[in-house]
Design a protein around this motif. Structure first.
Motif, mmCIF file in Angstrom:
data_model
loop_
_atom_site.group_PDB
_atom_site.id
_atom_site.type_symbol
_atom_site.label_atom_id
_atom_site.label_comp_id
_atom_site.label_asym_id
_atom_site.label_seq_id
_atom_site.Cartn_x
_atom_site.Cartn_y
_atom_site.Cartn_z
ATOM 1 N N ALA A 92 28.154 -20.626 6.038
ATOM 2 C CA ALA A 92 29.465 -19.990 6.198
ATOM 3 C C ALA A 92 30.550 -20.500 5.252
ATOM 4 C CB ALA A 92 29.925 -20.110 7.653
ATOM 5 N N PRO A 93 30.660 -21.821 5.003
ATOM 6 C CA PRO A 93 31.759 -22.290 4.140
ATOM 7 C C PRO A 93 31.803 -21.642 2.760
ATOM 8 C CG PRO A 93 30.796 -24.136 5.314
ATOM 9 C CD PRO A 93 29.900 -22.957 5.570
ATOM 10 N N THR A 145 38.519 -15.327 3.108
ATOM 11 C CA THR A 145 39.492 -15.409 4.194
ATOM 12 C C THR A 145 40.814 -14.777 3.764
ATOM 13 O OG1 THR A 145 38.530 -17.384 5.194
ATOM 14 C CG2 THR A 145 40.867 -17.001 5.598
ATOM 15 N N GLY A 146 41.359 -13.946 4.651
ATOM 16 C CA GLY A 146 42.592 -13.230 4.344
ATOM 17 C C GLY A 146 42.345 -11.851 3.779
ATOM 18 N N MET A 195 35.508 -23.814 9.381
ATOM 19 C CA MET A 195 34.773 -23.638 8.133
ATOM 20 C C MET A 195 35.455 -22.693 7.150
ATOM 21 S SD MET A 195 30.789 -23.473 9.429
ATOM 22 C CE MET A 195 31.030 -22.188 10.657
ATOM 23 N N LEU A 196 36.167 -21.691 7.695
ATOM 24 C CA LEU A 196 36.706 -20.623 6.857
ATOM 25 C C LEU A 196 38.223 -20.651 6.735
ATOM 26 C CD1 LEU A 196 34.467 -17.787 8.342
ATOM 27 C CD2 LEU A 196 34.163 -18.911 6.129
ATOM 28 N N GLY A 197 38.867 -21.486 7.542
ATOM 29 C CA GLY A 197 40.329 -21.565 7.530
ATOM 30 C C GLY A 197 40.920 -20.979 8.795
ATOM 31 N N ALA A 216 41.439 -17.212 9.224
ATOM 32 C CA ALA A 216 40.283 -16.311 9.144
ATOM 33 C C ALA A 216 40.273 -15.336 10.321
ATOM 34 C CB ALA A 216 38.996 -17.126 9.130
ATOM 35 N N SER A 217 39.976 -14.095 10.015
ATOM 36 C CA SER A 217 39.802 -13.068 11.046
ATOM 37 C C SER A 217 38.346 -13.104 11.489
ATOM 38 C CB SER A 217 40.148 -11.683 10.490
ATOM 39 O OG SER A 217 41.509 -11.638 10.087
ATOM 40 N N VAL A 218 38.114 -13.518 12.743
ATOM 41 C CA VAL A 218 36.748 -13.742 13.207
ATOM 42 C C VAL A 218 36.473 -12.962 14.489
ATOM 43 C CG1 VAL A 218 35.021 -15.455 13.880
ATOM 44 C CG2 VAL A 218 36.820 -16.072 12.240
#
Length: 268
Positions: free
Chosen positions: A79-80, A86-87, A106-108, A111-113
């Motif tokens: 994932a990283p 992200t964004g 991992m993504l900030g 991040a939209s998760v």
């Protein structure tokens, strides 16, 4: 926001979802990229007409959605590499056991998760897909993701991510409970004198038919049960065993609670 989709991992579940997306027309093959290092799995995906890649840096920066469909033990290694999206992209995880907070690490934090808990019948388009979205996911993204994932089965959403442990215990693990019931009903039929193949057919078709009737009927399952049960008849005799002292209810409740507790433990 683009509607292009990147599928990271194309094993059995990923490939089943991919086929559903393309076959349903919800997603064009040309708008889809599969990232899969395994040659055989990548070639299988390519046969559907999608774009393919072997690693994250080959993914277009304009990707609208990135779906993680890899094994839980390798997601933190994979994932990283997608943090640069992200964004710009919405991330969807069908990875068991890892919450949205883990992806934010991992993504900030921006991040939209979206987290999705599918079950194995999703492989034939008959699954149960439960979704949770973090605070960063837009309504537009939620709508598109729901429509896309609905090609694999029914969709439900939850607002409290902690309920994912209960979801896991009911629908995630639930197919195994049903499979075991079929095994038990088959064995009971054999013990009652039926040939093995006949007992198996009767058990499977009965569960299949009853589940479809319950789904399509306007009646509650309890009412359907009552309609099958004649006073002092054969069904009543059997239900006296299953329902007496809440035997089956207590057993299923205990089983679901054990699965829920284990899900909590595995998520730590």
């Amino acid at each position: 926001m683009g509607k292009s989709v990147v599928l990271v991992g194309c094993g059995n579940m990923g490939y089943a979802m991919l086929k559903g997306w393309i076959a349903s027309g919800k997603l064009a093959a040309s708008d889809t990229t599969v990232v899969e290092p395994n040659d055989g799995l990548r070639e299988r995906a390519a046969a559907l007409g999608v774009n393919t890649a072997t690693k994250a840096d080959e993914v277009s920066p304009s990707a609208g959605f990135i779906v993680f469909a890899v094994k839980p033990q390798i997601i933190r290694d994979i994932a990283p590499a997608y943090a640069s999206h992200t964004g710009k992209a919405t991330f969807i995880s069908v990875v068991a056991g890892l919450g949205t907070a883990g992806f934010e690490e991992m993504l900030g934090r921006h991040a939209s998760v979206m987290r999705c808990m599918p079950n194995t019948p999703a492989a034939i388009g008959k699954g149960m897909m439960v979704l949770f979205s973090n605070r960063n996911v837009t309504e537009e993204a939620k709508q598109f993701a729901s429509e896309l994932l609905a090609t694999s089965g029914a969709i439900a959403t939850i607002e409290n991510e902690e309920l994912m442990d209960a979801v896991t215990a009911v629908s995630g693990s639930g197919p195994a409970y049903v499979f075991h019931f079929i095994e038990c009903l088959t064995a009971a039929g054999e013990k009652a004198g039926l040939p093995k193949d006949t007992a198996k057919l009767l058990a499977m078709q009965t569960v299949y038919g009853a589940a479809n009737l319950a789904k399509e009927s306007d009646e509650e399952p309890g009412r359907l049960r009552e309609q099958v049960t004649s006073p002092n008849g054969t069904t009543a005799a059997a239900l006296n065993i299953l329902m007496g002292d809440n035997r089956l209810l207590d057993l299923v409740t205990e089983a679901v609670e054990a699965a829920r507790r284990r899900s909590i433990e595995l998520g730590k």
